[in-house]
Design a protein around this motif. Structure first.
Motif, PDB file in Angstrom:
ATOM      1  N   ALA A 143      -7.158  -8.484   2.331  1.00 33.55           N
ATOM      2  CA  ALA A 143      -5.545  -7.325   1.715  1.00 33.55           C
ATOM      3  C   ALA A 143      -5.246  -6.877   2.876  1.00 33.55           C
ATOM      4  CB  ALA A 143      -6.599  -7.161   0.724  1.00 33.55           C
ATOM      5  N   SER A 144      -4.124  -7.234   2.856  1.00 35.72           N
ATOM      6  CA  SER A 144      -3.417  -5.932   3.510  1.00 35.72           C
ATOM      7  C   SER A 144      -3.560  -4.641   3.334  1.00 35.72           C
ATOM      8  CB  SER A 144      -1.924  -6.535   3.521  1.00 35.72           C
ATOM      9  OG  SER A 144      -0.974  -5.391   4.137  1.00 35.72           O
ATOM     10  N   TRP A 145      -4.087  -4.162   5.079  1.00 35.88           N
ATOM     11  CA  TRP A 145      -4.199  -2.431   4.698  1.00 35.88           C
ATOM     12  C   TRP A 145      -2.333  -1.711   4.503  1.00 35.88           C
ATOM     13  CZ3 TRP A 145      -1.994   0.031   8.713  1.00 35.88           C
ATOM     14  CH2 TRP A 145      -1.983  -0.101  10.022  1.00 35.88           C
ATOM     15  N   GLN A 146      -1.921  -2.873   5.387  1.00 31.58           N
ATOM     16  CA  GLN A 146      -0.422  -2.222   5.619  1.00 31.58           C
ATOM     17  C   GLN A 146       0.067  -2.107   4.377  1.00 31.58           C
ATOM     18  OE1 GLN A 146      -1.076  -4.838   7.543  1.00 31.58           O
ATOM     19  NE2 GLN A 146      -1.104  -4.874   9.544  1.00 31.58           N
ATOM     20  N   ILE A 147       0.712  -3.259   3.932  1.00 35.25           N
ATOM     21  CA  ILE A 147       1.026  -3.097   2.076  1.00 35.25           C
ATOM     22  C   ILE A 147       0.191  -2.219   1.305  1.00 35.25           C
ATOM     23  CG2 ILE A 147       0.837  -4.408  -0.211  1.00 35.25           C
ATOM     24  CD1 ILE A 147       0.778  -7.318   1.421  1.00 35.25           C
ATOM     25  N   MET A 148      -0.914  -1.355   1.333  1.00 34.97           N
ATOM     26  CA  MET A 148      -2.382  -0.508   0.373  1.00 34.97           C
ATOM     27  C   MET A 148      -1.469   0.662   1.732  1.00 34.97           C
ATOM     28  SD  MET A 148      -5.921  -1.671   0.000  1.00 34.97           S
ATOM     29  CE  MET A 148      -5.976  -3.122  -0.234  1.00 34.97           C
ATOM     30  N   ALA A 149      -0.969   0.921   2.288  1.00 32.07           N
ATOM     31  CA  ALA A 149      -0.517   2.073   3.078  1.00 32.07           C
ATOM     32  C   ALA A 149       0.766   2.262   2.465  1.00 32.07           C
ATOM     33  CB  ALA A 149      -0.800   2.225   4.223  1.00 32.07           C
ATOM     34  N   GLY A 150       1.254   1.219   2.863  1.00 38.03           N
ATOM     35  CA  GLY A 150       2.893   1.467   2.243  1.00 38.03           C
ATOM     36  C   GLY A 150       3.475   2.178   1.075  1.00 38.03           C
TER      37      GLY A 150
END
Length: 323
Positions: A207-214
């Motif tokens: 799972a993309s941490w960038q998507i979660m963080a964004g």
């Protein structure tokens, strides 16, 4: 049994990784709301597999169906109130699999998250069972393990933490929100389990941490600004993230690798859009939630975002080559 499973399902390591935290959340949901959770899940899984089999194998002439259909069925179930009539649940998952996935060509070709397509369809067509029928959460042991379903809640305005804040300005105890002993959609209540799931999925690189963080960043910044401005319908960012299905959607649905943005800058932009749109819908629209609409909106823009990012990168390389 193993040979029978392998005969009909394509093995997908990523899906099996996602399945582990979903099983844990599902077990807690059974404790919280009763065995009707399992009945809904099994029904949705059966309907989803039948629809996918008819399309993938019979229509598209492929050999097997994807294990992703299992994940879709569980995620769809997690977004429902436990008292939802079985036939409405079945209609929703059938619509989601067919119109959210199969009409685009099957697994790997869908633009939208199929679980949310099904959820939005029944939300629009059958709003009452989705918005006013809530059940009590379990307290102590054996909890829901000792009942098919727990009693209905009569006080609609404070039935869930989201409704309690929106209608009465009541703030549910944060410890209850974290643990999950509150009413709400089946899988959205235990924030601790969802946060642990996020850590696990990021560690496993599925799972993309960038998507979660964004998503968290967009939600936090806008809700923080509006809260400081005194907008009464917007709570502080931390409390807001613990309400409703924001964390469930951020961790499991916004990060769907098929319908999400693919480029690294695109993932940040995609996540920001989801977080910002969720705040706007919650604070100013008629809907008490908004995460499902925000993710579907993000799905709409994901291909465009990736296209722009790739074009800018290609143009930059062209200019560098000329120089």
């Amino acid at each position: 049994m193993k040979n029978l499973y392998e005969k009909y399902f394509t093995k997908q390591k990523m899906m099996r990784t996602v399945l582990i935290p979903l099983i844990i959340i599902s077990l807690f949901s059974i404790y919280n709301f009763g065995w009707r959770v399992l009945a809904l899940l099994l029904l949705n899984l059966f309907v989803a597999m039948v629809i996918e089999y008819l399309c993938e194998v019979k229509l598209y002439k492929r050999k097997k169906i994807s294990e992703a259909v299992i994940i879709t069925s569980i995620l769809y179930t997690m977004t429902l109130p436990v008292s939802l009539p079985f036939w409405i649940s079945a209609v929703g998952i059938a619509f989601g699999i067919f119109f959210g996935k199969m009409v685009f060509g099957g697994f790997g070709k869908n633009i939208f998250n199929p679980a949310l397509v099904g959820r939005v369809f029944i939300y629009i067509n059958f709003p009452n069972p989705l918005t006013i029928a809530w059940n009590e959460a379990a307290k102590g042991l054996p909890g829901g393990f000792g009942a098919f379903t727990l009693p209905h809640i009569d006080a609609l305005s404070t039935a869930t933490p989201m409704l309690a804040f929106r209608n009465e300005g009541v703030l549910t105890n944060i410890s209850d929100l974290l643990i999950g002993n509150v009413s709400g959609a089946i899988g959205e209540t235990s924030k601790v389990l969802i946060i642990l799931a996020a850590i696990y999925l990021i560690y496993k690189k599925v799972a993309s941490w960038q998507i979660m963080a964004g998503s968290v960043l967009g939600f936090s910044v806008l809700s923080g600004i509006l809260n400081l401005m005194g907008v009464e319908t917007i709570p502080n960012p931390i409390y807001g993230m613990l309400l409703g299905g924001f964390l469930l959607g951020t961790v499991f649905m916004a990060t769907d690798p098929i319908s999400a943005a693919k480029t690294v800058p695109g993932k940040w932009i995609y996540g920001l859009i989801i977080g910002i749109v969720t705040v706007i819908i919650r604070g100013f629209a008629l809907f008490s939630g908004g995460m499902m609409f925000a993710i579907l909106m993000g799905n709409t823009f994901a291909p465009i975002i990736d296209y722009v990012v790739r074009q800018r990168k290609a143009n930059k390389k062209s200019k560098e080559a000329v120089v």
